[in-house]
Write a protein that holds these residues in place. Sequence first.
Motif: not given
Length: 540
Positions: A263-291
């Motif tokens: 985010v400090e580098k000016g990147m879109d916060v939604f894209k950053v959070l998709q990388v940090a929160c969403v993508n692992p759940v989708k790729h590995y089929n994790l039983d982790v909530g995404l709000l």
Amino acid sequence: MKLKGKIVDIQNKRIFKGELTVKDDRIVSIAEKEHDAKNYILPGFIDAHIHIESSMLVPSEFAKIAVKHGTVATVSDPHEIANVCGLDGVKFMIENGNQVPLKFNFGAPSCVPATTFESAGAIINSNDIKELLQDPNIKFLTEMMNYPGVIFDDEEVLKKLHWAKNFNKPIDGHAPGLVGDNLSKYISAGISTDHECFTYNEALEKLQKGMKVLIREGSAAKNFDSLISLLPEYYEGIMFCSDDKHPDDLVLSHINKLCARAVEKGMDVFKVLQVACVNPVKHYNLDVGLLNEGDFADFIVVEDLVNFKTIKTYINGKVVYENGKSLINKVPVKPINNFNSEIKQVLDFKIELKAKQIKVIEALEGQLVTNKYIANSKIENGNLVSNVKEDVLKMTVVNRYQNKKPAMAFIKNFGLKKGAIASSVGHDSHNIIAVGVSDEAICKAVNLIIENKGGICAVSNSEEKILPLPIAGIMSNKGAGEVAKTYKVLDAMAKQLGSKLNAPYMTLSFMALLVIPSLKLSDKGLFNGTDFKFTSLEAN
């Protein structure tokens, strides 16, 4: 339970004032609602590839620290303990992790041993992989380090890949520097990720060919700065990971820090959070909530979307961190180990070689890769010795599973001016690895590890310090705070002895990692990781 805040809807790229309703372990409703709450509610962070063992903490202790940084889950490769204790080691990690709320998602270790060029404590074959992958606790096949085996159709390697595909579980990759047709064949075998990219162009090719690229920022290997500029365009195919995180670093930060830096580098916060929160759940089929309504109630409350300072962490609807305190309780641990080496003598570390020049491993700050360096020999009384002035130091890898003669080599950039450091955390087989200014110092450090059946240590003429690691020789049975404190003392001592490396013990632990080029040392000898062959110490 009802909770108000500014709700961060990553998938729809919006933030709204609202209220969550949680019943048992699920979110039952998310309603837009006016209120004066200033904090943000978002899905928890996920480390998409980590060896918990490298924190030197058992999973339950790792969890106590990780939740402070908003981490709710990990994608965990128990490869390290598997190399020491086999299937029993994997089961130890699952059982210990299951006793705390943090969601450890363990995989089946694909490469135990990582290569045939080193001595490990166990073997996990394709039949074992089949058994593991049938376990619902096992979510994926872990990093396929043996990329030559994939490229050249090794029968046992292909069987392991087959079972992962048979059970519809993702296959992690490990292919540093692999590009072109060989990369294409590697991907076509079903391998879907790589966390070993160390250049922009390498990561770009892998992304363009359909791989998921994990941006790694660990205690030793740091690739964030090289790769992060790929995130804005390729955010759907990127995840964040630590790979290896030492205890003193884990106390300070985790995936939250990578979000803040992006985010400090000016990147879109939604894209950053998709990388940090969403993508692992989708790729590995994790039983982790995404709000989302109906999801597991796994989320965090943070002060802002700049520093991501965590105020509260929830897992399965229960608060596991608040008011600066982890609410995860200590779990009793019964040690498991495999350590059979006998005390060594100073003469065991003598090198009788008359060569005028020698090949030297050149360690690189923040990298797992090494260079080959040619140095002039320093010979005293027929023994090749450390050249402290030129920073060409003697190193050893000692087989900890059998009583064998130590393997010897030389290394540059450790910078020690006196004493020695040693560790039984030596990826991947976790033999004893040491570097020092003299044979006497090296012998003293190695024996301190042997006497404790595992640990990391530093020795000088006047003192010796050790962090014992009685669990597989790679993890402590102590609490995270105590381990981090002792580790910091040892880190400081290594630097007092002269090391200029940011993380000398983490760097040392990778100097026996044969699957990463170029020169490395196994308990069987000096190894060229570029062409996968042993090589002589003598320079041609």
